[in-house]
Design a protein around this motif. Sequence first.
Motif, PDB file in Angstrom:
ATOM      1  N   SER A  14      76.603 -62.207  54.194  1.00 31.03           N
ATOM      2  CA  SER A  14      77.292 -62.201  55.482  1.00 31.03           C
ATOM      3  C   SER A  14      78.669 -61.578  55.338  1.00 31.03           C
ATOM      4  CB  SER A  14      77.423 -63.630  56.022  1.00 31.03           C
ATOM      5  OG  SER A  14      78.034 -63.641  57.298  1.00 31.03           O
ATOM      6  N   LEU A  15      79.078 -60.852  56.376  1.00 31.50           N
ATOM      7  CA  LEU A  15      80.405 -60.242  56.416  1.00 31.50           C
ATOM      8  C   LEU A  15      81.100 -60.700  57.685  1.00 31.50           C
ATOM      9  CD1 LEU A  15      82.302 -58.190  54.980  1.00 31.50           C
ATOM     10  CD2 LEU A  15      81.323 -56.433  56.488  1.00 31.50           C
ATOM     11  N   GLU A  16      82.227 -61.397  57.537  1.00 28.85           N
ATOM     12  CA  GLU A  16      83.014 -61.868  58.675  1.00 28.85           C
ATOM     13  C   GLU A  16      83.927 -60.736  59.146  1.00 28.85           C
ATOM     14  OE1 GLU A  16      83.477 -66.513  57.217  1.00 28.85           O
ATOM     15  OE2 GLU A  16      84.872 -65.004  56.471  1.00 28.85           O
ATOM     16  N   LEU A  17      83.855 -60.418  60.415  1.00 27.76           N
ATOM     17  CA  LEU A  17      84.676 -59.357  60.991  1.00 27.76           C
ATOM     18  C   LEU A  17      85.668 -59.993  61.954  1.00 27.76           C
ATOM     19  CD1 LEU A  17      81.845 -56.760  61.765  1.00 27.76           C
ATOM     20  CD2 LEU A  17      83.155 -57.053  59.642  1.00 27.76           C
ATOM     21  N   GLU A  18      86.909 -60.126  61.523  1.00 28.54           N
ATOM     22  CA  GLU A  18      87.942 -60.731  62.357  1.00 28.54           C
ATOM     23  C   GLU A  18      88.538 -59.625  63.219  1.00 28.54           C
ATOM     24  OE1 GLU A  18      92.233 -62.753  61.702  1.00 28.54           O
ATOM     25  OE2 GLU A  18      90.651 -63.519  60.383  1.00 28.54           O
ATOM     26  N   ILE A  19      87.910 -59.396  64.362  1.00 34.96           N
ATOM     27  CA  ILE A  19      88.198 -58.181  65.124  1.00 34.96           C
ATOM     28  C   ILE A  19      89.471 -58.266  65.969  1.00 34.96           C
ATOM     29  CG2 ILE A  19      85.781 -57.467  65.159  1.00 34.96           C
ATOM     30  CD1 ILE A  19      85.562 -58.501  68.013  1.00 34.96           C
ATOM     31  N   LYS A  53      78.689 -50.031  60.203  1.00 37.79           N
ATOM     32  CA  LYS A  53      77.701 -49.078  59.672  1.00 37.79           C
ATOM     33  C   LYS A  53      77.594 -49.196  58.160  1.00 37.79           C
ATOM     34  CE  LYS A  53      78.355 -45.616  63.332  1.00 37.79           C
ATOM     35  NZ  LYS A  53      78.909 -44.270  63.642  1.00 37.79           N
ATOM     36  N   GLU A  54      78.718 -49.334  57.497  1.00 40.05           N
ATOM     37  CA  GLU A  54      78.677 -49.431  56.047  1.00 40.05           C
ATOM     38  C   GLU A  54      78.068 -50.754  55.594  1.00 40.05           C
ATOM     39  OE1 GLU A  54      81.310 -48.534  52.069  1.00 40.05           O
ATOM     40  OE2 GLU A  54      82.356 -48.844  53.969  1.00 40.05           O
ATOM     41  N   ALA A  55      78.354 -51.842  56.330  1.00 42.10           N
ATOM     42  CA  ALA A  55      77.731 -53.126  55.990  1.00 42.10           C
ATOM     43  C   ALA A  55      76.211 -52.994  55.989  1.00 42.10           C
ATOM     44  CB  ALA A  55      78.174 -54.196  56.983  1.00 42.10           C
ATOM     45  N   ALA A  56      75.669 -52.326  57.007  1.00 37.47           N
ATOM     46  CA  ALA A  56      74.220 -52.121  57.059  1.00 37.47           C
ATOM     47  C   ALA A  56      73.754 -51.264  55.890  1.00 37.47           C
ATOM     48  CB  ALA A  56      73.841 -51.466  58.385  1.00 37.47           C
ATOM     49  N   ALA A  57      74.495 -50.195  55.579  1.00 39.39           N
ATOM     50  CA  ALA A  57      74.112 -49.307  54.485  1.00 39.39           C
ATOM     51  C   ALA A  57      74.175 -50.007  53.138  1.00 39.39           C
ATOM     52  CB  ALA A  57      75.025 -48.083  54.481  1.00 39.39           C
ATOM     53  N   LEU A  58      75.060 -50.989  53.008  1.00 33.02           N
ATOM     54  CA  LEU A  58      75.200 -51.730  51.758  1.00 33.02           C
ATOM     55  C   LEU A  58      74.166 -52.845  51.622  1.00 33.02           C
ATOM     56  CD1 LEU A  58      79.099 -52.032  51.672  1.00 33.02           C
ATOM     57  CD2 LEU A  58      77.679 -50.634  50.157  1.00 33.02           C
ATOM     58  N   GLY A  59      73.351 -53.041  52.628  1.00 30.62           N
ATOM     59  CA  GLY A  59      72.320 -54.067  52.569  1.00 30.62           C
ATOM     60  C   GLY A  59      72.800 -55.449  52.950  1.00 30.62           C
ATOM     61  N   ILE A  60      73.958 -55.559  53.595  1.00 30.65           N
ATOM     62  CA  ILE A  60      74.451 -56.854  54.076  1.00 30.65           C
ATOM     63  C   ILE A  60      73.712 -57.180  55.376  1.00 30.65           C
ATOM     64  CG2 ILE A  60      76.477 -58.158  54.854  1.00 30.65           C
ATOM     65  CD1 ILE A  60      78.194 -56.167  53.215  1.00 30.65           C
ATOM     66  N   PRO A  61      72.953 -58.280  55.432  1.00 30.06           N
ATOM     67  CA  PRO A  61      72.059 -58.486  56.576  1.00 30.06           C
ATOM     68  C   PRO A  61      72.681 -59.114  57.809  1.00 30.06           C
ATOM     69  CG  PRO A  61      71.730 -60.222  54.963  1.00 30.06           C
ATOM     70  CD  PRO A  61      72.736 -59.275  54.365  1.00 30.06           C
ATOM     71  N   GLY A 211      78.567 -64.802  48.299  1.00 32.56           N
ATOM     72  CA  GLY A 211      77.614 -64.506  49.358  1.00 32.56           C
ATOM     73  C   GLY A 211      78.261 -64.076  50.653  1.00 32.56           C
ATOM     74  N   ARG A 212      79.576 -63.986  50.690  1.00 31.46           N
ATOM     75  CA  ARG A 212      80.270 -63.590  51.915  1.00 31.46           C
ATOM     76  C   ARG A 212      81.569 -62.875  51.575  1.00 31.46           C
ATOM     77  NH1 ARG A 212      81.227 -69.229  54.540  1.00 31.46           N
ATOM     78  NH2 ARG A 212      79.258 -69.508  53.487  1.00 31.46           N
ATOM     79  N   ALA A 213      82.074 -62.164  52.548  1.00 31.91           N
ATOM     80  CA  ALA A 213      83.392 -61.541  52.486  1.00 31.91           C
ATOM     81  C   ALA A 213      83.869 -61.384  53.911  1.00 31.91           C
ATOM     82  CB  ALA A 213      83.343 -60.203  51.753  1.00 31.91           C
ATOM     83  N   ALA A 222      88.861 -59.818  52.216  1.00 32.76           N
ATOM     84  CA  ALA A 222      89.076 -61.073  51.502  1.00 32.76           C
ATOM     85  C   ALA A 222      87.740 -61.755  51.264  1.00 32.76           C
ATOM     86  CB  ALA A 222      90.004 -61.988  52.308  1.00 32.76           C
ATOM     87  N   GLY A 223      87.768 -62.813  50.451  1.00 33.60           N
ATOM     88  CA  GLY A 223      86.540 -63.535  50.144  1.00 33.60           C
ATOM     89  C   GLY A 223      85.965 -64.248  51.341  1.00 33.60           C
ATOM     90  N   CYS A 224      86.811 -64.627  52.282  1.00 32.96           N
ATOM     91  CA  CYS A 224      86.426 -65.152  53.597  1.00 32.96           C
ATOM     92  C   CYS A 224      87.690 -65.187  54.422  1.00 32.96           C
ATOM     93  CB  CYS A 224      85.772 -66.544  53.497  1.00 32.96           C
ATOM     94  SG  CYS A 224      86.938 -67.884  53.199  1.00 32.96           S
ATOM     95  N   VAL A 225      87.591 -65.569  55.688  1.00 36.44           N
ATOM     96  CA  VAL A 225      88.779 -65.555  56.534  1.00 36.44           C
ATOM     97  C   VAL A 225      89.825 -66.567  56.066  1.00 36.44           C
ATOM     98  CG1 VAL A 225      87.678 -64.608  58.597  1.00 36.44           C
ATOM     99  CG2 VAL A 225      87.617 -67.082  58.197  1.00 36.44           C
ATOM    100  N   LEU A 226      89.400 -67.624  55.370  1.00 39.50           N
ATOM    101  CA  LEU A 226      90.353 -68.613  54.882  1.00 39.50           C
ATOM    102  C   LEU A 226      91.149 -68.103  53.685  1.00 39.50           C
ATOM    103  CD1 LEU A 226      88.240 -71.858  55.257  1.00 39.50           C
ATOM    104  CD2 LEU A 226      90.517 -71.517  56.225  1.00 39.50           C
TER     105      LEU A 226
END
Length: 290
Positions: A14-19, A53-61, A211-213, A222-226
């Motif tokens: 998982s990739l957290e996107l703090e938009i 787009k890059e998250a998808a290309a990197l295989g992050i689901p 498992g996340r960033a 970062a490793g997560c938003v925290l």
Amino acid sequence: MQITLESGLTGLKSLELEITGKCQLACTHCLTTSSPQATHGAMTREDWRSVIKEAAALGIPHVQLIGGEPTAHPCWAEFVDLALSLGLKVEIFSNLYKVLPSWWETFERDGVTLATSYYSNDPDEHDTVTGKPGSYVRTRSNIREAVRRGITLRAGIVDVLDGQHVNEARDELRSMGVTQILIDRVRAVGRAALPGQTPTVDALCGRCARGRAAVLPNGDVAGCVLSRFMPGGNVLSRSLGDILKSAEWAATVDQLPSRAAANPCDPDCNPAKDGGDCSPAEQEACDPAY
């Protein structure tokens, strides 16, 4: 921003996107300093599209749109569309204070889930935490509507105030049909940190970068938003893939605490007491045996 296409590189789930940092609320414990006066940050619409787009290309689901309040960003629905078109699952972490009628169609799409925060079954207590009168009534109403529409919704409760009605809040959520309810303590990051206090790894749950960033509004990764105070690179100067395979990122991850295998649950998580509820920052944190 350059894009490196290397499928399966990261191992991230998982990739957290703090938009955005903008939010209608100003919660006392916020891990950022979000507020109505905050901005969307340095990341542009095209920057976020490139990251997705890059998250998808990197295989992050899976990606999570978070803020601030993600729906305060004018392009949030476009980002959902893009992610879904690339085969990604999307979670929208919203305070559910404001939901325009047209937004429900996006929330109901296959591959989209919702998450929200809830604090008390007492309206005044809930509104004290959020700093917004009427937030309890509006969030509660939209939770009910999400459940009525069959939208997958999880809720997190953060224990902020002395004597806060945490268990009562959980019971109220269950009575509304919410089944995924997680409880956390305040973590000393962002507005929750005391004046002059520098965040430390002691505030973290032990799963950052496991498992996340996260990508933050200024482009930091970062490793997560925290763990935002420990960035390992910035997507405005390097591609996400390059960052995640860099020595700088590896050094950052090494500094983050890791949950010991013999004790997979946070010491503050008490499944027996709380009916299996753990931190909203710790999905998949607890071994089923516990």
